[in-house]
Design a protein around this motif. Sequence first.
Motif, PDB file in Angstrom:
ATOM      1  N   PHE A  81      26.455  34.124  55.871  1.00  0.00           N
ATOM      2  CA  PHE A  81      25.447  33.235  55.307  1.00  0.00           C
ATOM      3  C   PHE A  81      24.333  33.982  54.592  1.00  0.00           C
ATOM      4  CE2 PHE A  81      27.488  30.305  58.244  1.00  0.00           C
ATOM      5  CZ  PHE A  81      27.739  29.283  57.351  1.00  0.00           C
ATOM      6  N   SER A  82      24.339  35.324  54.724  1.00  0.00           N
ATOM      7  CA  SER A  82      23.366  36.049  53.912  1.00  0.00           C
ATOM      8  C   SER A  82      24.084  36.804  52.795  1.00  0.00           C
ATOM      9  CB  SER A  82      22.570  37.014  54.794  1.00  0.00           C
ATOM     10  OG  SER A  82      23.472  37.813  55.525  1.00  0.00           O
ATOM     11  N   ASP A  83      25.406  36.594  52.693  1.00  0.00           N
ATOM     12  CA  ASP A  83      26.173  37.275  51.649  1.00  0.00           C
ATOM     13  C   ASP A  83      26.074  36.478  50.348  1.00  0.00           C
ATOM     14  OD1 ASP A  83      28.197  38.170  49.924  1.00  0.00           O
ATOM     15  OD2 ASP A  83      29.323  38.981  51.623  1.00  0.00           O
ATOM     16  N   ARG A  84      25.328  37.061  49.399  1.00  0.00           N
ATOM     17  CA  ARG A  84      25.093  36.319  48.161  1.00  0.00           C
ATOM     18  C   ARG A  84      26.383  36.027  47.415  1.00  0.00           C
ATOM     19  NH1 ARG A  84      19.738  38.110  45.009  1.00  0.00           N
ATOM     20  NH2 ARG A  84      18.270  37.270  46.539  1.00  0.00           N
ATOM     21  N   GLY A  85      27.260  37.019  47.390  1.00  0.00           N
ATOM     22  CA  GLY A  85      28.517  36.843  46.669  1.00  0.00           C
ATOM     23  C   GLY A  85      29.294  35.651  47.210  1.00  0.00           C
ATOM     24  N   PHE A  86      29.328  35.543  48.542  1.00  0.00           N
ATOM     25  CA  PHE A  86      30.082  34.461  49.160  1.00  0.00           C
ATOM     26  C   PHE A  86      29.434  33.110  48.870  1.00  0.00           C
ATOM     27  CE2 PHE A  86      30.999  31.846  53.018  1.00  0.00           C
ATOM     28  CZ  PHE A  86      32.314  31.592  52.681  1.00  0.00           C
ATOM     29  N   LEU A  87      28.124  33.051  49.032  1.00  0.00           N
ATOM     30  CA  LEU A  87      27.435  31.781  48.780  1.00  0.00           C
ATOM     31  C   LEU A  87      27.620  31.359  47.323  1.00  0.00           C
ATOM     32  CD1 LEU A  87      24.185  32.275  50.861  1.00  0.00           C
ATOM     33  CD2 LEU A  87      26.244  31.002  51.449  1.00  0.00           C
ATOM     34  N   GLN A  88      27.536  32.354  46.426  1.00  0.00           N
ATOM     35  CA  GLN A  88      27.718  32.029  45.013  1.00  0.00           C
ATOM     36  C   GLN A  88      29.144  31.507  44.772  1.00  0.00           C
ATOM     37  OE1 GLN A  88      28.373  35.083  42.263  1.00  0.00           O
ATOM     38  NE2 GLN A  88      27.294  34.096  40.570  1.00  0.00           N
ATOM     39  N   SER A  89      30.123  32.122  45.459  1.00  0.00           N
ATOM     40  CA  SER A  89      31.503  31.693  45.233  1.00  0.00           C
ATOM     41  C   SER A  89      31.719  30.268  45.746  1.00  0.00           C
ATOM     42  CB  SER A  89      32.481  32.660  45.893  1.00  0.00           C
ATOM     43  OG  SER A  89      32.495  32.487  47.287  1.00  0.00           O
ATOM     44  N   LEU A  90      31.060  29.932  46.866  1.00  0.00           N
ATOM     45  CA  LEU A  90      31.155  28.545  47.352  1.00  0.00           C
ATOM     46  C   LEU A  90      30.572  27.595  46.312  1.00  0.00           C
ATOM     47  CD1 LEU A  90      30.185  28.470  51.141  1.00  0.00           C
ATOM     48  CD2 LEU A  90      32.399  27.979  50.117  1.00  0.00           C
ATOM     49  N   ARG A  91      29.448  28.020  45.720  1.00  0.00           N
ATOM     50  CA  ARG A  91      28.805  27.157  44.725  1.00  0.00           C
ATOM     51  C   ARG A  91      29.724  26.967  43.521  1.00  0.00           C
ATOM     52  NH1 ARG A  91      24.042  29.452  42.016  1.00  0.00           N
ATOM     53  NH2 ARG A  91      25.201  28.848  40.161  1.00  0.00           N
ATOM     54  N   ILE A  92      30.379  28.061  43.110  1.00  0.00           N
ATOM     55  CA  ILE A  92      31.248  27.952  41.939  1.00  0.00           C
ATOM     56  C   ILE A  92      32.428  27.028  42.235  1.00  0.00           C
ATOM     57  CG2 ILE A  92      32.883  29.279  40.538  1.00  0.00           C
ATOM     58  CD1 ILE A  92      30.691  31.494  40.569  1.00  0.00           C
ATOM     59  N   SER A  93      33.011  27.151  43.447  1.00  0.00           N
ATOM     60  CA  SER A  93      34.085  26.216  43.814  1.00  0.00           C
ATOM     61  C   SER A  93      33.577  24.780  43.759  1.00  0.00           C
ATOM     62  CB  SER A  93      34.601  26.514  45.220  1.00  0.00           C
ATOM     63  OG  SER A  93      35.414  27.652  45.211  1.00  0.00           O
ATOM     64  N   GLY A  94      32.351  24.583  44.241  1.00  0.00           N
ATOM     65  CA  GLY A  94      31.776  23.240  44.244  1.00  0.00           C
ATOM     66  C   GLY A  94      31.599  22.703  42.835  1.00  0.00           C
ATOM     67  N   ILE A  95      30.997  23.522  41.973  1.00  0.00           N
ATOM     68  CA  ILE A  95      30.771  23.085  40.588  1.00  0.00           C
ATOM     69  C   ILE A  95      32.104  22.786  39.917  1.00  0.00           C
ATOM     70  CG2 ILE A  95      29.970  23.814  38.306  1.00  0.00           C
ATOM     71  CD1 ILE A  95      27.893  25.538  39.709  1.00  0.00           C
ATOM     72  N   PHE A  96      33.053  23.712  40.091  1.00  0.00           N
ATOM     73  CA  PHE A  96      34.372  23.525  39.487  1.00  0.00           C
ATOM     74  C   PHE A  96      34.983  22.211  39.969  1.00  0.00           C
ATOM     75  CE2 PHE A  96      38.969  23.977  39.573  1.00  0.00           C
ATOM     76  CZ  PHE A  96      39.235  24.402  38.295  1.00  0.00           C
ATOM     77  N   GLY A  97      34.951  21.998  41.305  1.00  0.00           N
ATOM     78  CA  GLY A  97      35.557  20.798  41.877  1.00  0.00           C
ATOM     79  C   GLY A  97      34.937  19.522  41.322  1.00  0.00           C
TER      80      GLY A  97
END
Lengths: 282, 276
Positions: free
Chosen positions: B44-60
């Motif tokens: 939850f402090s990994d920026r790369g991971f949080l950003q990737s979740l956001r990108i999946s969300g935006i894409f979806g």
Amino acid sequence: MRKRIRISTVLQYIALVLLSVFIISPFLWLLIMAISSSADLTTKPLRWIPAQVDFSSFKELFTLGANSRGEVFLYALRNSLTTAITAVFISMIAIIPAAWVFSRFPGRKNLVLSLAIFTFMLPPIAYCIPLYKMLVRFNLMDNSFSLAIVYCTIILPFCAWLIKESIDGIPYELEEAAIIDGAGLFHRIRDIVLPLLLPALGTVALMAVIMAWDEYFYALLFTNSKNSMTLPVVIANLASGRQSNYGLIAAGGVLASAPPIILGMVFQRALIKGLITGGVKE
Amino acid sequence: MIAVMGIVIGYPLFQTVLYSFTNADLLGIEAPSFVGFSNFTSAFSDRGFLQSLRISGIFGIAVVTAEVLIGTAVALLLNEPLRGTGIVRVLLILPWAVPTIVNAIMWRLIYNPEYGALNSLLYQLNFIDKYISWLSSADKALGAIIVADIWKNFSLVAMIVLASLQALPEPQVEAAKIDGANGWQRFVNITLPHIIPSLQVAMVLRIIEAVKVFDIIYVMTKGGPANKTRSASIFIYQEAFTNSRIGSGSAFAMIMVAFIIALILTYLRLLQKRGR
């Protein structure tokens, strides 16, 4: 009034034409690229209609020389076929009795079905790591058969769901009649349920073959040589080289798309019916 | 069959849960040791991971919204009594049947910065004065991939909705016409309620697929440029298989699973409310 109707009809026809252009043009361009010479594809601005039709890309893909691109491609074609057919065959054998149980004895066993459908929603990334380690440990990496087994994880839940819906549609009275005649469980399924189920099975098998043909993620992870690499992997590799031969990539793409497109167009009605049964009674 | 499913799905899933509490590496060089929840807290402090979740969300959200709107519009159009709809209906299967990887590569060729069809077309029509590298500019890559995905998948929505439109009872529509309902009223009160169930099915199928997106992005950009298109599945893949940290990779995967389950449960809850 009449004039207004005509304007809306004209608009609808315009929309229809735009839609067709939208659907066709990307794939048409892929086709054109596949039969263009590389000189035509690397002029600037682009030459839209090739100066002459050039089938050399297709020829190269179908030439079986040692370590040539053709060899890799033809092996991949074979691997894709065997993997897809094996996976669907295993799934079908496993699925018919299971779907029958799901349909005829609802209750606690439907929990298993729900779980199966649930796995369909999970990302493969969530269980590919242990699968990878398992295949490495048992020396089953880079093997069409083990890839087919892995594909069953995608195909099974999907098929279980669709086939159960179809068995639900077969009246149980038919089976009861067979029980009175003294037929055993195996005979009941084989002689009564199976013949009535055949059309649905055909549709589901067709969809499953297309699913397996399309799969990339597991194939990327679990294959690494011409022994088992499937078409999606090979085509992606073709395209990832720095010096790309665009015509060749396009030809590979066209060949890989041909079977599902032809199957899809021939069996369109059955496929859509399958999509609907799977859908409506979720 | 239950046994087969158990071995190929249940056991690995269980293993993934186990791995997520360890610092295991891919090749098993060192024996994994138990690290408790640290993989999760660091996730939850990994920026790369949080950003990737956001990108999946935006894409979806982007692809599902567009595919549902375009798909429904196309289905309505093809349900009209026009000449040529039969041919277009057959064409509709084309995008659906093209394999995902071929679709990705086809669009990559179209977007090619030097010899791509899109650049050439826009240039010759005088819309742009110099070629654009679609997939390597940070602000355009995701959009370009979204367009490619929409092309392939709107047809599935259109086919499902079209099939349900054809089952629309004709007398109802006729009765509404006699009662003087105009086209829009007929659509809202009769057509829309009729197609909503199948529309929902199409949506659920598409959301599930879109949130776990891997292959189309992996082939088009591998997550680049500057990780601007790195979806959660690609991020976890890289963590586990490129960096060979399967412990933390598994933890990321579990979080993603939780994310998807939450999404589906929310959706089902909403459906139930509407059903009442």
